[in-house]
Design a protein around this motif. Sequence first.
Motif, PDB file in Angstrom:
ATOM      1  N   THR A  22      23.058 -37.622  18.938  1.00  0.00           N
ATOM      2  CA  THR A  22      24.179 -36.810  19.031  1.00  0.00           C
ATOM      3  C   THR A  22      25.425 -37.398  18.867  1.00  0.00           C
ATOM      4  O   THR A  22      26.319 -36.613  17.985  1.00  0.00           O
ATOM      5  N   LEU A  23      25.609 -38.589  19.062  1.00  0.00           N
ATOM      6  CA  LEU A  23      27.109 -39.166  18.817  1.00  0.00           C
ATOM      7  C   LEU A  23      27.294 -39.957  17.490  1.00  0.00           C
ATOM      8  O   LEU A  23      28.449 -40.042  17.345  1.00  0.00           O
ATOM      9  N   ASN A  24      26.131 -40.572  17.189  1.00  0.00           N
ATOM     10  CA  ASN A  24      26.249 -41.019  15.565  1.00  0.00           C
ATOM     11  C   ASN A  24      26.513 -40.106  14.652  1.00  0.00           C
ATOM     12  O   ASN A  24      25.757 -39.212  14.435  1.00  0.00           O
ATOM     13  N   THR A  25      27.790 -40.440  13.940  1.00  0.00           N
ATOM     14  CA  THR A  25      27.969 -39.626  12.961  1.00  0.00           C
ATOM     15  C   THR A  25      28.532 -40.453  11.598  1.00  0.00           C
ATOM     16  O   THR A  25      28.547 -41.871  11.667  1.00  0.00           O
ATOM     17  N   LYS A  26      28.853 -40.052  10.526  1.00  0.00           N
ATOM     18  CA  LYS A  26      29.664 -40.779   9.472  1.00  0.00           C
ATOM     19  C   LYS A  26      30.831 -41.504   9.903  1.00  0.00           C
ATOM     20  O   LYS A  26      31.278 -42.458   9.356  1.00  0.00           O
ATOM     21  N   ASP A  27      31.540 -40.883  10.989  1.00  0.00           N
ATOM     22  CA  ASP A  27      32.695 -41.533  11.331  1.00  0.00           C
ATOM     23  C   ASP A  27      32.690 -42.245  12.514  1.00  0.00           C
ATOM     24  O   ASP A  27      33.523 -43.110  12.759  1.00  0.00           O
ATOM     25  N   ILE A  28      31.767 -42.170  13.463  1.00  0.00           N
ATOM     26  CA  ILE A  28      31.765 -42.850  14.734  1.00  0.00           C
ATOM     27  C   ILE A  28      30.224 -43.406  14.759  1.00  0.00           C
ATOM     28  O   ILE A  28      29.267 -42.867  14.700  1.00  0.00           O
ATOM     29  N   LYS A  29      30.322 -44.822  15.166  1.00  0.00           N
ATOM     30  CA  LYS A  29      28.761 -45.630  15.315  1.00  0.00           C
ATOM     31  C   LYS A  29      28.678 -45.928  16.845  1.00  0.00           C
ATOM     32  O   LYS A  29      29.611 -46.366  17.505  1.00  0.00           O
ATOM     33  N   VAL A  30      27.586 -45.626  17.218  1.00  0.00           N
ATOM     34  CA  VAL A  30      27.291 -45.931  18.715  1.00  0.00           C
ATOM     35  C   VAL A  30      26.701 -47.464  18.878  1.00  0.00           C
ATOM     36  O   VAL A  30      25.769 -47.721  18.041  1.00  0.00           O
ATOM     37  N   ASN A  31      27.588 -48.203  19.509  1.00  0.00           N
ATOM     38  CA  ASN A  31      27.062 -49.719  19.400  1.00  0.00           C
ATOM     39  C   ASN A  31      26.250 -50.081  20.536  1.00  0.00           C
ATOM     40  O   ASN A  31      25.367 -51.184  20.320  1.00  0.00           O
ATOM     41  N   LYS A  32      26.383 -49.581  21.541  1.00  0.00           N
ATOM     42  CA  LYS A  32      25.693 -49.683  22.780  1.00  0.00           C
ATOM     43  C   LYS A  32      25.418 -48.653  23.825  1.00  0.00           C
ATOM     44  O   LYS A  32      26.584 -48.044  23.966  1.00  0.00           O
ATOM     45  N   VAL A  33      24.120 -48.702  24.098  1.00  0.00           N
ATOM     46  CA  VAL A  33      23.843 -47.652  25.162  1.00  0.00           C
ATOM     47  C   VAL A  33      23.381 -48.346  26.264  1.00  0.00           C
ATOM     48  O   VAL A  33      22.171 -49.053  26.084  1.00  0.00           O
ATOM     49  N   VAL A  61      28.279 -45.848  27.330  1.00  0.00           N
ATOM     50  CA  VAL A  61      28.154 -45.799  25.811  1.00  0.00           C
ATOM     51  C   VAL A  61      29.473 -46.452  25.103  1.00  0.00           C
ATOM     52  O   VAL A  61      30.525 -45.945  25.517  1.00  0.00           O
ATOM     53  N   GLU A  62      29.251 -47.206  24.237  1.00  0.00           N
ATOM     54  CA  GLU A  62      30.378 -47.823  23.378  1.00  0.00           C
ATOM     55  C   GLU A  62      30.228 -47.349  22.148  1.00  0.00           C
ATOM     56  O   GLU A  62      29.246 -47.390  21.490  1.00  0.00           O
ATOM     57  N   ARG A  63      31.365 -46.615  21.615  1.00  0.00           N
ATOM     58  CA  ARG A  63      31.333 -45.952  20.331  1.00  0.00           C
ATOM     59  C   ARG A  63      32.478 -46.696  19.401  1.00  0.00           C
ATOM     60  O   ARG A  63      33.608 -47.148  20.173  1.00  0.00           O
ATOM     61  N   GLN A  64      32.302 -46.598  18.274  1.00  0.00           N
ATOM     62  CA  GLN A  64      33.301 -47.418  17.232  1.00  0.00           C
ATOM     63  C   GLN A  64      33.566 -46.361  16.239  1.00  0.00           C
ATOM     64  O   GLN A  64      32.672 -45.751  15.524  1.00  0.00           O
ATOM     65  N   ASN A  65      35.053 -46.323  16.140  1.00  0.00           N
ATOM     66  CA  ASN A  65      35.208 -45.604  14.831  1.00  0.00           C
ATOM     67  C   ASN A  65      36.108 -46.512  13.771  1.00  0.00           C
ATOM     68  O   ASN A  65      35.918 -47.902  14.123  1.00  0.00           O
ATOM     69  N   GLY A  66      36.642 -46.245  12.619  1.00  0.00           N
ATOM     70  CA  GLY A  66      37.448 -47.183  11.759  1.00  0.00           C
ATOM     71  C   GLY A  66      38.543 -47.837  12.510  1.00  0.00           C
ATOM     72  O   GLY A  66      38.921 -49.141  11.939  1.00  0.00           O
TER      73      GLY A  66
END
Length: 106
Positions: free
Chosen positions: A34-45, A10-15
Amino acid sequence: MATKARFYEVERQNGHETQSAIIAAPSREQIESTLNTKDIKVNKVKFLGWAPVTARPDECEIRHEFNARVNGQEVTIHAQTPGFDYLNQQFPAEVQDVISFLNESK
């Protein structure tokens, strides 16, 4: 009784940065919800496959954690790691064995 669990890269990105991690989960959809939030975006699974999982005492022998080897990489999943609840559901007998061991050794 389950012996393996599903693992994803899983690739995640914050600011500030992008992070990659191996996470145990029942599905891609569960990871994203579960992991996508307003601060963290899941880019790739990316599904990595099924891997054998063992439950064991943590370093301090206070709680249990899980260990797996996924694509040659050692992965430890503890209470603060995504996927911990999924593995608790997948391996209740193994978790109970570790908890019993921890209670007996006190």
